[in-house]
Design a protein around this motif. Sequence first.
Motif, PDB file in Angstrom:
ATOM      1  N   SER A 168       0.841  -1.200   0.000  1.00  0.00           N
ATOM      2  CA  SER A 168       0.000   0.000   0.000  1.00  0.00           C
ATOM      3  C   SER A 168       0.874   1.248   0.000  1.00  0.00           C
ATOM      4  CB  SER A 168      -0.910   0.005   1.224  1.00  0.00           C
ATOM      5  OG  SER A 168      -0.154  -0.137   2.406  1.00  0.00           O
ATOM      6  N   CYS A 169       0.309   2.340  -0.435  1.00  0.00           N
ATOM      7  CA  CYS A 169       1.028   3.615  -0.371  1.00  0.00           C
ATOM      8  C   CYS A 169       0.044   4.710   0.005  1.00  0.00           C
ATOM      9  CB  CYS A 169       1.733   3.936  -1.684  1.00  0.00           C
ATOM     10  SG  CYS A 169       0.638   4.437  -3.026  1.00  0.00           S
ATOM     11  N   ILE A 170       0.567   5.787   0.547  1.00  0.00           N
ATOM     12  CA  ILE A 170      -0.258   6.898   1.010  1.00  0.00           C
ATOM     13  C   ILE A 170       0.038   8.124   0.158  1.00  0.00           C
ATOM     14  CG2 ILE A 170      -0.752   8.440   2.951  1.00  0.00           C
ATOM     15  CD1 ILE A 170       0.105   6.130   4.817  1.00  0.00           C
ATOM     16  N   LEU A 171      -1.003   8.729  -0.387  1.00  0.00           N
ATOM     17  CA  LEU A 171      -0.877   9.988  -1.120  1.00  0.00           C
ATOM     18  C   LEU A 171      -1.422  11.090  -0.215  1.00  0.00           C
ATOM     19  CD1 LEU A 171      -2.213   8.843  -4.622  1.00  0.00           C
ATOM     20  CD2 LEU A 171       0.149   8.875  -3.803  1.00  0.00           C
ATOM     21  N   TRP A 172      -0.545  11.995   0.195  1.00  0.00           N
ATOM     22  CA  TRP A 172      -0.924  13.050   1.139  1.00  0.00           C
ATOM     23  C   TRP A 172      -1.049  14.373   0.395  1.00  0.00           C
ATOM     24  CZ3 TRP A 172       2.829  15.758   5.007  1.00  0.00           C
ATOM     25  CH2 TRP A 172       2.103  16.647   5.814  1.00  0.00           C
ATOM     26  N   LEU A 173      -2.281  14.841   0.250  1.00  0.00           N
ATOM     27  CA  LEU A 173      -2.521  16.127  -0.387  1.00  0.00           C
ATOM     28  C   LEU A 173      -2.381  17.222   0.667  1.00  0.00           C
ATOM     29  CD1 LEU A 173      -3.811  14.036  -2.332  1.00  0.00           C
ATOM     30  CD2 LEU A 173      -5.479  15.781  -2.941  1.00  0.00           C
ATOM     31  N   HIS A 174      -1.390  18.086   0.490  1.00  0.00           N
ATOM     32  CA  HIS A 174      -1.156  19.143   1.484  1.00  0.00           C
ATOM     33  C   HIS A 174      -0.992  20.484   0.784  1.00  0.00           C
ATOM     34  CE1 HIS A 174       3.200  19.317   0.526  1.00  0.00           C
ATOM     35  NE2 HIS A 174       3.066  18.015   0.338  1.00  0.00           N
ATOM     36  N   GLU A 301      -0.741  19.295 -13.238  1.00  0.00           N
ATOM     37  CA  GLU A 301       0.720  19.109 -13.174  1.00  0.00           C
ATOM     38  C   GLU A 301       1.204  18.663 -11.796  1.00  0.00           C
ATOM     39  OE1 GLU A 301       0.329  23.296 -14.998  1.00  0.00           O
ATOM     40  OE2 GLU A 301      -1.100  21.877 -14.126  1.00  0.00           O
ATOM     41  N   ASP A 302       0.644  19.279 -10.715  1.00  0.00           N
ATOM     42  CA  ASP A 302       1.169  19.041  -9.369  1.00  0.00           C
ATOM     43  C   ASP A 302       0.539  17.860  -8.647  1.00  0.00           C
ATOM     44  OD1 ASP A 302       2.691  21.252  -9.820  1.00  0.00           O
ATOM     45  OD2 ASP A 302       1.539  22.607  -8.531  1.00  0.00           O
ATOM     46  N   VAL A 303      -0.673  17.462  -9.066  1.00  0.00           N
ATOM     47  CA  VAL A 303      -1.388  16.433  -8.306  1.00  0.00           C
ATOM     48  C   VAL A 303      -1.747  15.221  -9.169  1.00  0.00           C
ATOM     49  CG1 VAL A 303      -3.343  15.955  -6.777  1.00  0.00           C
ATOM     50  CG2 VAL A 303      -2.349  18.252  -6.847  1.00  0.00           C
ATOM     51  N   LEU A 304      -2.577  15.434 -10.183  1.00  0.00           N
ATOM     52  CA  LEU A 304      -3.115  14.300 -10.940  1.00  0.00           C
ATOM     53  C   LEU A 304      -2.028  13.499 -11.654  1.00  0.00           C
ATOM     54  CD1 LEU A 304      -5.561  12.722 -11.835  1.00  0.00           C
ATOM     55  CD2 LEU A 304      -5.854  14.318 -13.730  1.00  0.00           C
ATOM     56  N   LYS A 305      -1.176  14.178 -12.402  1.00  0.00           N
ATOM     57  CA  LYS A 305      -0.149  13.467 -13.176  1.00  0.00           C
ATOM     58  C   LYS A 305       0.813  12.687 -12.276  1.00  0.00           C
ATOM     59  CE  LYS A 305       3.461  14.084 -16.667  1.00  0.00           C
ATOM     60  NZ  LYS A 305       4.271  15.068 -17.429  1.00  0.00           N
ATOM     61  N   PRO A 306       1.436  13.323 -11.248  1.00  0.00           N
ATOM     62  CA  PRO A 306       2.344  12.541 -10.383  1.00  0.00           C
ATOM     63  C   PRO A 306       1.621  11.423  -9.623  1.00  0.00           C
ATOM     64  CG  PRO A 306       2.051  14.776  -9.527  1.00  0.00           C
ATOM     65  CD  PRO A 306       1.466  14.752 -10.890  1.00  0.00           C
ATOM     66  N   ALA A 307       0.358  11.647  -9.230  1.00  0.00           N
ATOM     67  CA  ALA A 307      -0.384  10.596  -8.508  1.00  0.00           C
ATOM     68  C   ALA A 307      -0.593   9.378  -9.395  1.00  0.00           C
ATOM     69  CB  ALA A 307      -1.731  11.147  -8.027  1.00  0.00           C
ATOM     70  N   LEU A 308      -0.975   9.618 -10.639  1.00  0.00           N
ATOM     71  CA  LEU A 308      -1.176   8.502 -11.571  1.00  0.00           C
ATOM     72  C   LEU A 308       0.127   7.739 -11.817  1.00  0.00           C
ATOM     73  CD1 LEU A 308      -3.576  10.154 -14.177  1.00  0.00           C
ATOM     74  CD2 LEU A 308      -4.144   8.394 -12.500  1.00  0.00           C
ATOM     75  N   GLU A 309       1.232   8.471 -11.917  1.00  0.00           N
ATOM     76  CA  GLU A 309       2.532   7.818 -12.131  1.00  0.00           C
ATOM     77  C   GLU A 309       2.927   6.954 -10.938  1.00  0.00           C
ATOM     78  OE1 GLU A 309       5.114  11.118 -12.889  1.00  0.00           O
ATOM     79  OE2 GLU A 309       4.659  11.198 -15.041  1.00  0.00           O
ATOM     80  N   ILE A 310       2.668   7.467  -9.729  1.00  0.00           N
ATOM     81  CA  ILE A 310       3.003   6.710  -8.516  1.00  0.00           C
ATOM     82  C   ILE A 310       2.178   5.422  -8.443  1.00  0.00           C
ATOM     83  CG2 ILE A 310       2.849   6.722  -5.992  1.00  0.00           C
ATOM     84  CD1 ILE A 310       3.451   9.793  -6.192  1.00  0.00           C
ATOM     85  N   GLU A 312       0.549   3.866 -10.846  1.00  0.00           N
ATOM     86  CA  GLU A 312       0.880   2.968 -11.963  1.00  0.00           C
ATOM     87  C   GLU A 312       2.158   2.183 -11.676  1.00  0.00           C
ATOM     88  OE1 GLU A 312       2.051   4.551 -15.940  1.00  0.00           O
ATOM     89  OE2 GLU A 312       0.118   3.708 -16.561  1.00  0.00           O
ATOM     90  N   SER A 313       3.139   2.845 -11.065  1.00  0.00           N
ATOM     91  CA  SER A 313       4.396   2.172 -10.714  1.00  0.00           C
ATOM     92  C   SER A 313       4.147   1.054  -9.712  1.00  0.00           C
ATOM     93  CB  SER A 313       5.392   3.183 -10.136  1.00  0.00           C
ATOM     94  OG  SER A 313       5.698   4.192 -11.079  1.00  0.00           O
ATOM     95  N   PHE A 314       3.287   1.306  -8.732  1.00  0.00           N
ATOM     96  CA  PHE A 314       2.968   0.286  -7.737  1.00  0.00           C
ATOM     97  C   PHE A 314       2.282  -0.905  -8.384  1.00  0.00           C
ATOM     98  CE2 PHE A 314       4.202   3.082  -4.386  1.00  0.00           C
ATOM     99  CZ  PHE A 314       4.351   2.281  -3.261  1.00  0.00           C
ATOM    100  N   ILE A 315       1.358  -0.623  -9.301  1.00  0.00           N
ATOM    101  CA  ILE A 315       0.639  -1.702  -9.978  1.00  0.00           C
ATOM    102  C   ILE A 315       1.599  -2.572 -10.789  1.00  0.00           C
ATOM    103  CG2 ILE A 315      -1.075  -2.210 -11.771  1.00  0.00           C
ATOM    104  CD1 ILE A 315      -2.553   0.328 -10.888  1.00  0.00           C
ATOM    105  N   GLN A 316       2.567  -1.938 -11.419  1.00  0.00           N
ATOM    106  CA  GLN A 316       3.515  -2.653 -12.281  1.00  0.00           C
ATOM    107  C   GLN A 316       4.710  -3.212 -11.519  1.00  0.00           C
ATOM    108  OE1 GLN A 316       4.481   0.191 -15.314  1.00  0.00           O
ATOM    109  NE2 GLN A 316       2.444   0.100 -16.287  1.00  0.00           N
ATOM    110  N   GLY A 317       4.790  -2.935 -10.223  1.00  0.00           N
ATOM    111  CA  GLY A 317       5.858  -3.483  -9.407  1.00  0.00           C
ATOM    112  C   GLY A 317       7.204  -2.833  -9.613  1.00  0.00           C
ATOM    113  N   ARG A 318       7.236  -1.576  -9.996  1.00  0.00           N
ATOM    114  CA  ARG A 318       8.515  -0.878 -10.164  1.00  0.00           C
ATOM    115  C   ARG A 318       8.573   0.356  -9.265  1.00  0.00           C
ATOM    116  NH1 ARG A 318       7.360   3.391 -13.620  1.00  0.00           N
ATOM    117  NH2 ARG A 318       5.437   3.169 -14.852  1.00  0.00           N
TER     118      ARG A 318
END
Length: 400
Positions: A168-174, A301-310, A312-318
């Motif tokens: 699991s991972c935590i995305l903290w919107l601050h 740029e600051d939220v949606l794109k980096p969140a999707l990349e994070i 997606e990386s977890f799903i793909q195991g990288r």
Amino acid sequence: QVYKGLDIITNKVSPQEQRLCRHHMISFVDPLVSNYTVVDFRDKAVPLISYIFARDKIPIVVGGTNYYIESLLWKVLINTKEKPSSAPRPDSDRKVELEQLDSAELHRRLSRVDPEMAAKLHPHDKRKVARSLQVFEETGIPHSAILHQQQEEEGGGPLGGPLKYPHSCILWLHADQAALDARLDRRVDDMVAAGLLEELRDFHRRYNQEKVAENRQDYQHGIFQSIGFKEFHEYLVSEGKCSPETSALLLEKGIQALKQVTKRYARRQNKWVRNRFLKRPGPNVPPVYGLEVSDPQRWEEDVLKPALEIVESFIQGREPPAEPLRMEQDEKENKRSHHVCELCARIIIGDREWAAHTRSKSHLHHLKKRRKLEASSPAGQTVGDSGDTETSDEDGSLPL
């Protein structure tokens, strides 16, 4: 949000947004149920998470109340109910009954059955003291002993048992504090414009008016402890019984109180993330990724794109392209240490709180006063000494 009603004040997701993605755990508990707990929440949410996994989907836990999120991530709760049920009982539970007792009596009872837990909890923290007593009464085992068992399990740590979901991972919107405060003020104004007062009036008439008339209103349990309800109490109970000018003043007072308490709660949420997620000691702590939301214009740029990349990386195991947040952990700090300030007649829990107290104006004032008295008293006599030997109470503690 688990309670039916008060959709505006609890900021429930809109029906339009719910149609875009399946939502769970919203509007299913009767508002008159006062004993719905985080254990009830966990016992209903965990099977839902398993069901989502079984369908090859990924559960997304969204919050606000980080204590509830923590209950899903780690083994940290104790279930004292004989038969767990997703439908809470309408009658009050033992913890609520215990909370009716005097704080000192509650703490004395806990000291007799679980001195270790009593030393960690402030005597005025009725909820936690009552909960520890409830655990002992319903299990026969001291609360502290059960917590030690959890911590000693494989993967456990100082703050509880092992992590339930390892991947699991935590995305903290601050956000910047000034930007967040301004946004929260606007949110309250938007809530009023969306019909907040009508919602509160209707809810008060259906569920609360009779309780107020009989002087049995309780803003400490159930949906009535929601931010926003007690802030408008004066306005609701006096509406139609006072002048329009007075009513308008009480309304404005309620709106300003709601803004203040909302901002205070947001600060507590951020503090919880830092102390319980970022500084959490022990193994099996999910990575926390910070996403800056100060500027809504930069959401993509600051939220949606980096969140999707994070994700997606977890799903793909990288490894994700972003680095998780890290904070230095003060290993020597004890958040549950017990301190007694005889000068101020106060009990202080926690090293940081004790350090802050010893630097406070009130403590320094009492210290200065004590030194003046000592300087003016006869040599060899302690201030307050009448010749008798000071004695302690039966439980060995000095009276405060």
